[in-house]
Design a protein around this motif. Structure first.
Motif, PDB file in Angstrom:
ATOM      1  N   GLY A  49       2.208 -15.200   8.485  1.00  0.00           N
ATOM      2  CA  GLY A  49       2.115 -13.912   9.152  1.00  0.00           C
ATOM      3  C   GLY A  49       0.991 -13.042   8.655  1.00  0.00           C
ATOM      4  N   TRP A  50       1.351 -11.929   8.013  1.00  0.00           N
ATOM      5  CA  TRP A  50       0.402 -10.865   7.697  1.00  0.00           C
ATOM      6  C   TRP A  50      -0.209 -11.042   6.320  1.00  0.00           C
ATOM      7  CZ3 TRP A  50      -0.935  -8.540  11.870  1.00  0.00           C
ATOM      8  CH2 TRP A  50      -0.058  -8.547  12.951  1.00  0.00           C
ATOM      9  N   GLN A  51      -1.442 -10.588   6.174  1.00  0.00           N
ATOM     10  CA  GLN A  51      -2.197 -10.724   4.929  1.00  0.00           C
ATOM     11  C   GLN A  51      -2.386  -9.409   4.187  1.00  0.00           C
ATOM     12  OE1 GLN A  51      -3.351 -13.685   3.730  1.00  0.00           O
ATOM     13  NE2 GLN A  51      -2.317 -14.674   5.431  1.00  0.00           N
ATOM     14  N   GLN A  52      -2.468  -8.302   4.927  1.00  0.00           N
ATOM     15  CA  GLN A  52      -2.800  -7.036   4.287  1.00  0.00           C
ATOM     16  C   GLN A  52      -2.198  -5.875   5.070  1.00  0.00           C
ATOM     17  OE1 GLN A  52      -6.989  -6.360   3.670  1.00  0.00           O
ATOM     18  NE2 GLN A  52      -6.606  -4.756   2.189  1.00  0.00           N
ATOM     19  N   VAL A  53      -1.860  -4.814   4.325  1.00  0.00           N
ATOM     20  CA  VAL A  53      -1.387  -3.579   4.933  1.00  0.00           C
ATOM     21  C   VAL A  53      -2.197  -2.431   4.330  1.00  0.00           C
ATOM     22  CG1 VAL A  53       0.484  -3.329   3.245  1.00  0.00           C
ATOM     23  CG2 VAL A  53       0.651  -2.153   5.430  1.00  0.00           C
ATOM     24  N   MET A  54      -2.602  -1.485   5.185  1.00  0.00           N
ATOM     25  CA  MET A  54      -3.392  -0.331   4.738  1.00  0.00           C
ATOM     26  C   MET A  54      -2.961   0.899   5.528  1.00  0.00           C
ATOM     27  SD  MET A  54      -5.486  -1.109   2.307  1.00  0.00           S
ATOM     28  CE  MET A  54      -6.547   0.318   2.256  1.00  0.00           C
ATOM     29  N   PHE A  55      -3.363   2.057   5.024  1.00  0.00           N
ATOM     30  CA  PHE A  55      -3.064   3.316   5.687  1.00  0.00           C
ATOM     31  C   PHE A  55      -4.306   4.194   5.685  1.00  0.00           C
ATOM     32  CE2 PHE A  55      -1.884   7.777   5.691  1.00  0.00           C
ATOM     33  CZ  PHE A  55      -0.985   7.835   6.742  1.00  0.00           C
ATOM     34  N   HIS A  86       0.856  -1.182   0.000  1.00  0.00           N
ATOM     35  CA  HIS A  86       0.000   0.000   0.000  1.00  0.00           C
ATOM     36  C   HIS A  86       0.895   1.236   0.000  1.00  0.00           C
ATOM     37  CE1 HIS A  86      -3.756   2.147   0.536  1.00  0.00           C
ATOM     38  NE2 HIS A  86      -3.136   2.919   1.395  1.00  0.00           N
ATOM     39  N   CYS A  87       0.396   2.318  -0.567  1.00  0.00           N
ATOM     40  CA  CYS A  87       1.140   3.579  -0.570  1.00  0.00           C
ATOM     41  C   CYS A  87       0.246   4.701  -0.072  1.00  0.00           C
ATOM     42  CB  CYS A  87       1.627   3.899  -1.990  1.00  0.00           C
ATOM     43  SG  CYS A  87       2.632   5.404  -2.074  1.00  0.00           S
ATOM     44  N   ASN A  88       0.766   5.467   0.890  1.00  0.00           N
ATOM     45  CA  ASN A  88       0.123   6.738   1.186  1.00  0.00           C
ATOM     46  C   ASN A  88       0.881   7.775   0.365  1.00  0.00           C
ATOM     47  OD1 ASN A  88       2.521   7.308   2.551  1.00  0.00           O
ATOM     48  ND2 ASN A  88       1.609   7.369   4.576  1.00  0.00           N
ATOM     49  N   GLU A  89       0.772   9.026   0.641  1.00  0.00           N
ATOM     50  CA  GLU A  89       1.451   9.991  -0.225  1.00  0.00           C
ATOM     51  C   GLU A  89       2.956  10.090   0.046  1.00  0.00           C
ATOM     52  OE1 GLU A  89       0.789  14.381   0.790  1.00  0.00           O
ATOM     53  OE2 GLU A  89      -0.957  13.395   1.688  1.00  0.00           O
ATOM     54  N   TYR A  90       3.447   9.417   1.079  1.00  0.00           N
ATOM     55  CA  TYR A  90       4.863   9.499   1.423  1.00  0.00           C
ATOM     56  C   TYR A  90       5.629   8.188   1.297  1.00  0.00           C
ATOM     57  CZ  TYR A  90       3.056  13.752   3.533  1.00  0.00           C
ATOM     58  OH  TYR A  90       2.420  14.941   3.734  1.00  0.00           O
ATOM     59  N   LEU A 102      -5.758   7.989   7.982  1.00  0.00           N
ATOM     60  CA  LEU A 102      -5.753   8.929   9.097  1.00  0.00           C
ATOM     61  C   LEU A 102      -4.461   8.822   9.916  1.00  0.00           C
ATOM     62  CD1 LEU A 102      -7.587  11.141  10.232  1.00  0.00           C
ATOM     63  CD2 LEU A 102      -8.481   9.475  11.836  1.00  0.00           C
ATOM     64  N   ASP A 103      -3.322   8.914   9.231  1.00  0.00           N
ATOM     65  CA  ASP A 103      -1.992   8.898   9.853  1.00  0.00           C
ATOM     66  C   ASP A 103      -1.631   7.592  10.568  1.00  0.00           C
ATOM     67  OD1 ASP A 103      -1.491  11.527   8.997  1.00  0.00           O
ATOM     68  OD2 ASP A 103      -2.514  12.343  10.748  1.00  0.00           O
ATOM     69  N   THR A 104      -2.291   6.478  10.223  1.00  0.00           N
ATOM     70  CA  THR A 104      -2.016   5.206  10.889  1.00  0.00           C
ATOM     71  C   THR A 104      -1.862   4.084   9.870  1.00  0.00           C
ATOM     72  OG1 THR A 104      -3.328   5.912  12.800  1.00  0.00           O
ATOM     73  CG2 THR A 104      -2.900   3.559  12.598  1.00  0.00           C
ATOM     74  N   TRP A 105      -0.794   3.308  10.011  1.00  0.00           N
ATOM     75  CA  TRP A 105      -0.595   2.097   9.211  1.00  0.00           C
ATOM     76  C   TRP A 105      -1.184   0.923   9.970  1.00  0.00           C
ATOM     77  CZ3 TRP A 105       1.048   1.875   4.330  1.00  0.00           C
ATOM     78  CH2 TRP A 105       1.734   2.982   3.816  1.00  0.00           C
TER      79      TRP A 105
END
Length: 194
Positions: free
Chosen positions: A171-177, A131-135, A179-182
């Motif tokens: 382990g992990w299945q998904q990553v999201m971002f 996933h990508c936020n703006e940074y 409101l300033d939280t991963w």
């Protein structure tokens, strides 16, 4: 019609078939489970069963198919597993079954969504989501003990320890971002005892 992609241009109130979806309807059907947009009308969807990529350059009205196996270093053991767009770069993640050699690539990047290159990442097992936020771009792995990955450009990646989950399958299945939280998510997210 049995079409794997539908579009809405009225905030989801009504849905319709794309103008030309003929490429999407294969003899075995498609399973597009991940999709991303550049925010300017280009869309890419991934079929994890066939490693095919559906793409649209006109905001989902017309679609075509490309075989992503052309780029994979381990096509016989790999499945495309995640896609995101940010900072002018498309990023696709690849998950693998079985052992692969050290030259295998688990993240691919593209500036146009057409030509893809493999990134060198500090991982020996597949990556399941990105996933990508703006940074930042952040990618995670289902393999226990593998790092989660962070990149500022989608090309060069740094590994950091993932929180460990007690789970026989990984382990992990998904990553999201938002409101300033991963957020990292797992289908059985039970923290490991310290």
């Amino acid at each position: 019609k049995d079409n794997p992609i539908w579009i809405s241009d009225d905030n989801g109130v009504s849905w319709q078939l794309p103008q030309d979806a003929s490429a999407l309807i294969g003899s075995t059907g498609h399973t597009f489970t991940k999709i991303a947009s550049d925010g300017a009308g280009q869309w890419i969807a991934l079929d994890h069963r066939s490693n095919e990529m559906a793409f649209s350059y006109d905001n989902g009205l017309n679609w075509d198919i490309k075989d992503f196996d052309l780029y994979l270093t381990t096509a016989d053991k790999a499945v495309v597993s995640g896609i995101t767009h940010g900072k002018g770069t498309w990023v696709v993640t690849v998950d693998v079954s079985g052992d692969v050699d050290g030259n295998s690539r688990f993240i691919y990047y593209s500036y146009d969504g057409v030509q893809w290159s493999g990134a060198i990442v500090p991982v020996t097992r597949g990556i399941v989501d990105v996933h990508c936020n703006e940074y930042l771009f952040v990618a995670c792995s289902t393999a226990v003990g593998e790092p989660f990955l962070v990149s500022t450009d989608g090309v060069e990646w740094t590994g950091y320890d993932q929180p460990i989950v007690k789970r026989s399958g990984g382990g992990w299945q998904q990553v999201m971002f938002g409101l300033d939280t991963w957020i990292l998510a797992s289908s059985s997210n039970i923290p490991s005892a310290c």
